[in-house]
Design a protein around this motif. Sequence first.
Motif, short mmCIF file in Angstrom:
data_model
loop_
_atom_site.label_atom_id
_atom_site.label_comp_id
_atom_site.label_asym_id
_atom_site.label_seq_id
_atom_site.Cartn_x
_atom_site.Cartn_y
_atom_site.Cartn_z
N UNK B 307 0.84 -1.20 0.00
CA UNK B 307 0.00 0.00 0.00
C UNK B 307 0.88 1.26 0.00
N UNK B 308 1.95 1.19 0.79
CA UNK B 308 2.87 2.33 0.88
C UNK B 308 3.48 2.60 -0.51
N UNK B 309 3.86 1.50 -1.17
CA UNK B 309 4.48 1.66 -2.50
C UNK B 309 3.51 2.28 -3.49
N UNK B 310 2.24 1.90 -3.37
CA UNK B 310 1.25 2.42 -4.32
C UNK B 310 1.01 3.91 -4.14
N UNK B 311 1.10 4.37 -2.89
CA UNK B 311 0.82 5.78 -2.62
C UNK B 311 2.06 6.64 -2.65
N UNK B 312 3.16 6.05 -3.06
CA UNK B 312 4.43 6.75 -2.94
C UNK B 312 4.58 7.85 -4.00
N UNK B 313 5.05 9.00 -3.54
CA UNK B 313 5.36 10.09 -4.45
C UNK B 313 6.80 9.90 -4.94
N UNK B 314 6.93 9.52 -6.20
CA UNK B 314 8.26 9.14 -6.74
C UNK B 314 9.28 10.28 -6.62
N UNK B 315 8.81 11.50 -6.94
CA UNK B 315 9.73 12.65 -6.92
C UNK B 315 10.25 12.89 -5.50
N UNK B 316 9.32 12.80 -4.57
CA UNK B 316 9.72 13.01 -3.19
C UNK B 316 10.73 11.93 -2.78
N UNK B 317 10.44 10.72 -3.19
CA UNK B 317 11.32 9.59 -2.87
C UNK B 317 12.73 9.87 -3.38
N UNK B 318 12.83 10.30 -4.64
CA UNK B 318 14.14 10.57 -5.24
C UNK B 318 14.85 11.70 -4.50
N UNK B 319 14.11 12.73 -4.11
CA UNK B 319 14.78 13.86 -3.45
C UNK B 319 15.26 13.45 -2.06
N UNK B 330 19.43 11.44 7.96
CA UNK B 330 19.81 10.09 8.36
C UNK B 330 18.80 9.09 7.80
N UNK B 331 19.18 7.82 7.69
CA UNK B 331 18.22 6.83 7.18
C UNK B 331 16.93 6.80 7.99
N UNK B 337 10.22 10.60 6.98
CA UNK B 337 9.82 11.57 5.98
C UNK B 337 8.91 10.93 4.92
N UNK B 338 9.20 9.68 4.60
CA UNK B 338 8.49 9.02 3.49
C UNK B 338 7.25 8.23 3.92
N UNK B 339 7.07 8.09 5.22
CA UNK B 339 5.93 7.29 5.68
C UNK B 339 4.63 8.10 5.63
#
Lengths: 135, 339
Positions: B307-319, B330-331, B337-339
């Motif tokens: 579900x998380x993958x489906x709602x993921x904002x790709x651009x945000x992920x890359x940044x 930090x990791x 940030x991404x959750x």
Amino acid sequence: MTQRKVRVLIAKPGLDGHDRGAKVIARALRDAGMEVIYTGLRQTPEMIAEAALQENVDVLGLSILSGAHNALVPAVMEKLLEYGLDDVRVFVGGIIPQKDIPRLLDKGVSAVYGPGTNTQIVVADIKDSLHPQSN
Amino acid sequence: MPQIDPDAIRQGDRLNLSRALTAVENGTPEGQKLESALFPYSGHAHLIGMTGAPGTGKSTLVNQLVKLLRQTNDENPAPKIAIIAVDPTSPFTGGALLGDRIRMQALAGDKGVFIRSMASRGTLGGIAQNTAAFATILDSAGFDIILVETIGAGQAEVEISRLAHTVVVVDAPGLGDGIQAIKAGILEIADILVVNKADRPGADNTANTLQAMLEMGQNSQGKLFTLGKHLRDDLPGEAFYVPIEQPGWKTPILKTIASEGKGVEGLINAIQCHRSFLVTSCLWEQKETQRLRYALEALIKDKLVHRWQQNLDEDKFESVIADLIQRKISPIDAASELM
């Protein structure tokens, strides 16, 4: 997670004890990303059909060097049919004289490979036959 | 491909069973439907795990064990047995060579035995992701015993202990010294320890080392404190489990020579004893509860990630990744940030 893997049974029917060829082909198919089940030596047609059934394989490879292919291959094909496995693609490898090949193909075998066949040809044939639209 | 019929599976149709296993293994929608349809009919089989290092003789032992189990007398009909033999998938090509059947030729032709090879497909822990689902399907198909042979396991492949009721760990002489035996991991999950290849030099030594290892843990092993079913008297009605003292299971060490069939009868006795112990001590139910809870948690984790993958904002992920690489974040903070 959906992942479809090609499953292959490599079997040696009959009494010859030379399984180098079977192992080479098993290894090549493994390296091509397939799941290869090897049954070992001296299998009866019934044992082979039984293993093909339990393992639900897409492809069955028979390695025969004894010269008994004209008896063994039809017996295996008959058993497959009896078990409802008519959709399994069968290929034969080993020492098969040219004159015997048409008869085996006639029995439903899809390919016969002699000594020296490049394993990549076998790999490509299997992939083509299972996914005719791709490559 | 014709549709797979769950009723036919329950009535023992092996072609439908075999196709169902493939559907389940591949995680297809049909496979999931079949698992749901058959789950209510599972829960009867005795799940036995066989694990141990590569080359200790697990497959050969399984072969002998099943051969003997199928030879029961006229009074007791022989149990129907399914074997799930797991072998590793190549991390490089995704292919696998499944060779456990080679050692199980004596079982060919016995219609009461069903052997299925399974590739690990990248799952760590000694079994595959869908091995538990395989067990459910085989269980609903009426198999009384389901033997799961893990991949040749080292020290940390302990997933089988979450799945099986009874875990048999197979060892062989010459695989390591006494320090190996007291390390944490695989030996801890053994309900039964087997020293196979007992005709080889050093077999007594191996057995003694394992014995010493078990005795060191005697305080915790000899008396087993476990969650029992006894409700506390002073809190009527409240589901509050208290630890009760029970005579614990003492892990037996057996010597076998699987290639000659020696010692296999003793192993069968030990397995049957362990089953009786689990049932009388209520541990059977407890194991089932733990197993289902664990399976449920794993599924929820999968679904959440999906579900998380489906709602993921790709651009945000890359940044965020870019910030991570430059060590601006930090990791742990990146994950938040991404959750």
